[in-house]
Scaffold this motif. Structure first.
Motif, short mmCIF file in Angstrom:
data_model
loop_
_atom_site.label_atom_id
_atom_site.label_comp_id
_atom_site.label_asym_id
_atom_site.label_seq_id
_atom_site.Cartn_x
_atom_site.Cartn_y
_atom_site.Cartn_z
N LYS A 1 44.66 40.43 55.45
CA LYS A 1 44.80 39.21 54.44
C LYS A 1 43.58 38.28 54.51
N SER A 2 43.38 37.83 56.02
CA SER A 2 42.19 37.09 56.15
C SER A 2 40.85 37.85 55.69
N SER A 3 40.78 39.14 56.33
CA SER A 3 39.50 39.87 56.00
C SER A 3 39.17 39.80 54.48
N LEU A 4 40.26 40.05 53.55
CA LEU A 4 40.22 40.23 52.35
C LEU A 4 39.65 38.86 51.80
N MET A 5 40.19 37.84 52.23
CA MET A 5 39.82 36.47 51.84
C MET A 5 38.39 36.26 52.17
N LYS A 6 37.92 36.50 53.51
CA LYS A 6 36.41 36.33 53.75
C LYS A 6 35.54 37.20 52.70
N ILE A 7 36.08 38.29 52.61
CA ILE A 7 35.21 39.26 51.52
C ILE A 7 34.97 38.50 50.23
N LEU A 8 36.24 38.09 49.68
CA LEU A 8 36.11 37.52 48.22
C LEU A 8 35.41 36.15 48.26
N ALA A 9 35.42 35.44 49.51
CA ALA A 9 34.67 34.05 49.62
C ALA A 9 32.99 34.37 50.14
N GLY A 10 32.84 35.64 50.21
CA GLY A 10 31.18 35.98 50.37
C GLY A 10 30.92 35.74 51.83
N VAL A 11 31.81 35.62 52.88
CA VAL A 11 31.37 35.26 54.11
C VAL A 11 31.46 36.64 55.13
N ALA A 12 31.95 37.67 54.50
CA ALA A 12 32.21 38.89 54.95
C ALA A 12 31.92 40.04 53.90
N ARG A 13 31.23 41.13 54.46
CA ARG A 13 30.81 42.39 53.43
C ARG A 13 32.05 43.25 53.76
N MET B 1 39.88 33.35 31.07
CA MET B 1 38.67 33.92 31.54
C MET B 1 38.80 34.53 32.83
N THR B 2 38.17 35.77 33.23
CA THR B 2 38.12 36.01 34.50
C THR B 2 37.32 35.26 35.50
N LEU B 3 37.87 34.79 36.43
CA LEU B 3 36.84 33.90 37.43
C LEU B 3 36.34 34.90 38.48
N LEU B 4 37.12 35.71 39.28
CA LEU B 4 36.61 36.44 40.33
C LEU B 4 37.55 37.86 40.10
N ARG B 5 36.64 39.03 40.51
CA ARG B 5 37.22 40.20 40.15
C ARG B 5 36.34 41.32 41.50
N ALA B 6 37.53 41.69 42.19
CA ALA B 6 37.02 42.77 43.42
C ALA B 6 37.70 44.36 42.78
N GLN C 1 32.51 40.62 41.70
CA GLN C 1 32.02 39.99 40.66
C GLN C 1 32.49 38.46 40.64
N LEU C 2 31.67 37.58 40.69
CA LEU C 2 32.09 35.82 40.40
C LEU C 2 31.38 35.57 39.31
N ARG C 3 32.33 34.72 38.39
CA ARG C 3 31.88 34.16 37.10
C ARG C 3 30.48 33.45 37.39
N ARG C 4 29.45 33.47 36.51
CA ARG C 4 28.34 32.66 36.97
C ARG C 4 28.54 31.06 36.99
N GLY C 5 27.94 30.84 38.03
CA GLY C 5 27.97 29.16 38.11
C GLY C 5 29.34 28.82 38.95
N ALA C 6 30.18 29.67 39.26
CA ALA C 6 31.52 29.01 39.80
C ALA C 6 31.37 28.85 41.09
#
Length: 641
Positions: A42-54, A1-6, A61-66
């Motif tokens: 690399k760090s910029s992408l990680m921040k975007i995926l973590a939701g701390v940068a736009r 199951m997909t956990l995260l998708r950008a 998309q992050l799996r509901r409740g993850a």
């Protein structure tokens, strides 16, 4: 199951596009390593995926409740935070689950038997959740984590800790959260090799997915099952497998692309030759083919990735004495940092200094360089020895200077590389600092870019001894490979402090192990050899009977004098073992001299001479291996194993 998708993520800084059209999917339980050159995002992408940068554009998309936990390179803490309070924050979800479980248990007591089935299901789900979050004895687990990470003061304010200890507290905090996805940006910086080994084991046991940015190639090999490489200014390419598999796949892909590009160029050349024949020839061709040829010529063909062209300025030849230390002692109050330490550094040697943080590696380097006086003992620097020192704090870089101003040690506009005189701006361009970037201030550079700039300047000093204190921090893997090659071909001597095990295995010819309480032991060979020798020594020490046990043995079980005890060497073998260290040093020196000859332009440009030197080098390398094997045989025999 997909956990995260950008999907179709785009990010720019001013006129510079970091990445565009970037799409990445991470599945549940997947372990992904994120790689790319410094500045690729690399760090910029990680921040975007973590939701701390736009991002500038794209969808996330992050799996509901993850639950996601993100550990940046430089962790942040709340004002007034203590070690205990930070770990308490990490345990928040667990405390909530425990409170919910207690509430359900209370309700069970007042609920009739026939109505308890649903509550029992909820209790079972909560029990699973509590186990997933680390179990019941959380405070003991937290203290165990901190102790293993070398953080002893449970109630100490985080603001009083060094950068390395702050990073360790942040690692413990991240591990305690046990999220569905853990994102770690350079977690091994400031950690010694033993702690990195331990962290590998902890991460391997964690449930959930892992996204990891690190320059530690052994770390990637052990932990990830997919490598995602960021293409500068574009998207990502995914490679299944660990780091070793990624390297193999990438080499094959580049070779295939180069072959395809060669065919493309030949086809374009044929079409261009035909088009130049004039209207009569063009009438014989279809318009569709002409259009196809023009489009093909407009496309951007394959180009091998540009890498940093680090080079070393030619240095004077070393004399017989390089650096010698004898009986060096250094203490701070009652704490012994160095106790009777000896070092004989010879031409061509590359000595790696290893050991936990705070045991005296940097202190020893500063004593050798004359920056700190020893309490006793002496240090002798050879008259032909010229040292260049890389300080892990990068204090010699002025943040207010431009890249161009900071690059040249003497402020020259030209640099001497071998027998060539190269303009400084061209040298910097080869180091991936294009002209617009050369006008930037040093303080605007990333950590990896600053590191690369300082190394480049250091190598222009014309030194024949390089003293490098943590030069690998923040460097991307491509630049690490280049630095390895440069040090392997360096004709002088190297003293190197790094926690990068892969780097030490490639570069070091011997290891100086700082073992605490001022004790320092030298081991010949690279880092892997040092670990084997150390483990064998510890196993022998553990197997040896204690002095008390020996006294308790009855005299009647003693062996007759004429029979040699198991493990005791003959006189001849003992003499061979006693002389083995000197023999190995001599063989290593011979091997290093031949390696230096082989990279001499006057040798490698002469095919016959190069072949002779290579033959001698192969023989010298075989002799080193033979001596190590024989030394191990004698050690095992002496230990009775």
């Amino acid at each position: 199951m997909t956990l995260l998708r950008a999907a179709d993520v785009q990010l720019s800084f001013g006129s510079r596009t970091v990445f565009q059209g970037l799409t990445l999917t991470i599945e549940e339980g997947e372990r992904v390593g994120l790689v790319g050159v410094n500045g690729s995002g690399k760090s910029s992408l990680m921040k975007i995926l973590a939701g701390v940068a736009r991002a500038d554009a794209g969808e996330l998309q992050l799996r509901r409740g993850a639950r996601v936990t993100y550990l940046p390179q430089e962790p942040e803490f709340a004002p007034g935070a203590t070690v205990a309070s930070e770990l308490s924050v990490a345990q928040g979800p667990l405390r909530e689950a425990l409170a919910a479980q207690a509430e359900l248990t209370r309700r069970m007591e007042s609920t009739p038997t026939q109505g308890q089935e649903k509550l029992m299901e909820q209790l079972a789900a909560l029990s699973d959740r509590i186990e997933q979050l680390g179990g019941w004895d959380t405070e003991h687990h937290a203290k165990t984590l901190l102790d293993r990470l070398g953080v002893k003061d449970w109630d100490r304010p985080v603001a009083e800790l060094s950068g390395g200890l702050r990073k360790r507290v942040a690692i413990a905090r991240a591990l305690l959260t046990r999220p569905d996805m853990l994102m770690l940006d350079e977690p091994t910086n400031h950690l010694d090799a033993d702690t990195v080994d331990w962290l590998e084991e902890e991460l391997d046991k964690l449930p959930g997915s892992l996204l990891l940015v690190t320059h530690d190639r052994y770390f990637l090999d052990e932990l990830v099952d997919r490598i995602v490489e960021i293409q500068p200014g574009a998207g990502v390419i995914s490679y299944p497998g660990n780091y070793e598999a990624y390297v193999e796949q990438k080499l094959v892909a580049q070779e295939n692309a180069a072959i395809a590009q060669h065919k493309r160029e030949r086809w374009i050349a044929q079409e261009v030759a035909w088009l130049r024949k004039g209207p009569e020839a063009r009438r014989t061709k279809s318009k569709a083919r002409i259009e196809r040829a023009r489009k093909l010529m407009e496309e951007k063909g394959f180009q091998r990735p540009k890498v940093a062209g680090l080079q070393v300025m030619q240095a004077p030849r070393l004399g017989h004495t390089v650096i010698e230390a004898e009986g060096v002692q250094k203490s701070y109050g009652e704490r012994n940092v160095l106790k009777g330490v000896n070092l004989l550094l010879q031409r061509g040697e590359r000595v790696g200094l290893v050991g936990p943080n705070g045991v005296g590696k940097t202190t020893f380097l500063r004593v050798l360089l004359g920056e700190l006086p020893p309490d006793s003992g002496k240090v002798v620097i050879g008259k032909n020895t010229k040292v260049a020192y890389y300080d892990q704090t990068r204090a010699s870089l002025d943040p207010e200077q431009t890249v161009y101003e900071a690059a040249s040690p003497r402020g020259d506009d030209w640099v001497e590389l071998g027998d060539q005189r190269v303009a400084l701006r061209d040298y910097l361009d080869d180091l991936l600092f294009p002209v617009p970037m050369q006008r930037m201030k040093v303080k605007a550079l990333s950590g990896g870019e600053r590191n690369r700039l300082l190394l480049a300047r250091l190598f222009l000093e014309g030194a024949n001894v390089l003293v490098l204190d943590e030069p690998t921090n923040d460097l991307d893997i491509v630049t690490l490979n280049i630095l390895e090659g440069l040090l392997l071909n360096f004709t002088g001597s190297v003293l190197l402090v790094t926690h990068d095990r892969y780097f030490l295995d490639k570069v070091a010819t011997s290891i100086l192990a700082f073992e605490g309480d001022g004790k320092v032991t030298r081991y010949e060979g690279n880092f892997a050899m040092y670990r084997r020798l150390k483990e064998q020594a510890e196993a022998r020490a553990a197997a040896a009977p204690s002095p008390t046990a020996k006294k308790a043995e009855p005299a009647s079980v003693a062996e007759p004098k004429q029979a040699r005890k198991p493990g005791k060497l003959s006189y001849k073998d003992q003499r061979e073992l006693d002389g083995m260290e000197a023999a190995i040093e001599a063989a290593e020196t011979r091997k290093a001299e031949l390696e230096a000859q082989l990279v001499d332009p006057s040798v490698y440009s002469n095919g016959t001479k190069a072949a002779e030197v290579q033959k001698d080098l192969d023989a010298a390398a075989a002799e080193v291996d033979r001596l190590y094997t024989r030394w191990q045989e004698l050690q095992n025999q002496a230990a009775g194993t």
